[in-house]
Design an enzyme around this catalytic site. Sequence first.
Site, mmCIF file in Angstrom:
data_model
loop_
_atom_site.group_PDB
_atom_site.id
_atom_site.type_symbol
_atom_site.label_atom_id
_atom_site.label_comp_id
_atom_site.label_asym_id
_atom_site.label_seq_id
_atom_site.Cartn_x
_atom_site.Cartn_y
_atom_site.Cartn_z
ATOM 1 N N GLN A 112 3.740 9.738 2.803
ATOM 2 C CA GLN A 112 3.109 8.994 1.702
ATOM 3 C C GLN A 112 1.581 9.127 1.799
ATOM 4 O OE1 GLN A 112 3.172 4.840 2.446
ATOM 5 N NE2 GLN A 112 2.964 4.219 0.314
ATOM 6 N N SER A 147 1.933 8.334 7.976
ATOM 7 C CA SER A 147 3.067 8.440 8.906
ATOM 8 C C SER A 147 3.853 9.708 8.605
ATOM 9 C CB SER A 147 4.006 7.242 8.738
ATOM 10 O OG SER A 147 3.286 6.041 8.842
ATOM 11 N N GLU A 230 8.782 0.000 -0.719
ATOM 12 C CA GLU A 230 8.326 0.113 0.669
ATOM 13 C C GLU A 230 8.494 -1.217 1.399
ATOM 14 O OE1 GLU A 230 4.144 1.116 1.172
ATOM 15 O OE2 GLU A 230 4.509 1.683 3.257
ATOM 16 N N GLU A 363 -2.110 -10.571 4.778
ATOM 17 C CA GLU A 363 -3.009 -11.341 3.901
ATOM 18 C C GLU A 363 -2.803 -10.931 2.442
ATOM 19 O OE1 GLU A 363 -3.974 -9.714 6.632
ATOM 20 O OE2 GLU A 363 -4.445 -11.373 7.968
#
Length: 393
Positions: A112, A147, A230, A363
């Site tokens: 991605q 990744s 995701e 957050e």
Amino acid sequence: MTDAAELRARTKELLAAHPPVGTDRLDFLRARFDAGLAWVHYPEGLGGLGAPRSLQAVVDAELAAEGAPDNDPRRIGIGLGMAAPTILQYGTDEQKRWLLRPLWTGEEVWCQLFSEPGAGSDLAALGTRAVREGEDWVVNGQKVWTSSAHLARWAILIARTDPDLPKHRGITYFVCDMTDPGVEVRPLRQITGEAEFNEVFLTDVRIPDSRRLGAIGDGWRVAQTTLNNERVAIGGTPIPREGGMIGKIAETWRERPDLRTHDLHQRLLGLWVEAEVARLTGVRLRQQLAAGQPGPEGAGMKLNFARLNQEISGLEVELLGEEGLLYDDWTMRRPELVDFTGRDAGYRYLRSKGNSIEGGTSEVLLNIVAERVLGLPAEPRTDKDVAWKDLAR
Ligand SMILES: Cc1cc2nc3c(=O)[nH]c(=O)nc-3n(C[C@H](O)[C@H](O)[C@H](O)COP(=O)(O)OP(=O)(O)OC[C@H]3O[C@@H](n4cnc5c(N)ncnc54)[C@H](O)[C@@H]3O)c2cc1C
């Protein structure tokens, strides 16, 4: 409508035509895809039968009982959990036919290309440029924290195609060939000592327009499908009762009476209950998903997953005392998957730190839950109508 009995019959037919013992693994997986038993809720011809998603478990159980090979879903999580649902929703018929089969069988790994050095939480600020040249787009820029880029054949990529528009509107979504000579992948070492992810430099990478997913300038909307999936892929993966991290600490607790204290027992019980509640919430979320694409509620699952993983692995290290501080290997490995249960407590403790960052920080997910699930007032966003090229950087 396909029901459980029909799926069982089809699975038996597949097993009879391709006995797992004696059939090449890839041949078996391809045959399973062609029989519509890969992901049964996908359409016919694309690995599914248009059946309810909840019936996948029927097929999986029949195949597991016969020792059939699986597609090693942990190794290809980005493809299965993020690229595939996006291709299914926005891809052309040709893109779906061409990309989904090798994605599902694991022949082609996906990564991605979203985050950039200056665009993580504020992803819409991204600066990688895609400029149209004839039938191609020419892409230049830098991505980061990618990744599996070192393993990947394909990437889902978002890039800026119109800098004159406000940041959310001038973005387009592409499928990028990671073997293109303009793609350079460099390892980034993590707190675990490993390099699971990378920085990726894109220099004059040519992407044919036929590899665009969705309309020009509509990339932000397409990316929402990826991001919502995701969060479910990270936070809502099915696990058995007492599976995952809580299973590892429970195992240690049972096997090592010498480590037990009353206080640790109370804390372990509290986390065990929370892990079970999270697991059951995941089951319910997946049942809701049977009806379509996930929405912002996946953010809540992922938030809870990150907090629990960090608390459970913290308690495990505390329980193990000095032993918990041992770490098996600091050599810079290039792992093919994140393995929370096959490694030692030190790995779990260190790797789970990333859970509250990857797939959206905790957050930012709290903001999403506040605004889009609870309907609380939105954060002030002063830059949403300003052309991207005029934003302060
Ligand atoms: C293990 C791992 C794997 C990853 N894999 C990939 C991948 O494959 N592909 C990919 O594209 N990206 C990947 N990422 C990147 C990840 O998505 C970003 O790191 C993440 O979105 C945060 O962006 P940032 O690192 O730029 O931090 P920043 O956005 O700079 O955030 C810094 C801090 O500010 C806080 N913050 C920022 N904005 C707000 C706000 N509005 N309100 C409150 N707090 C705020 C954040 O919570 C954080 O604590 C991965 C990250 C990790 C850790």
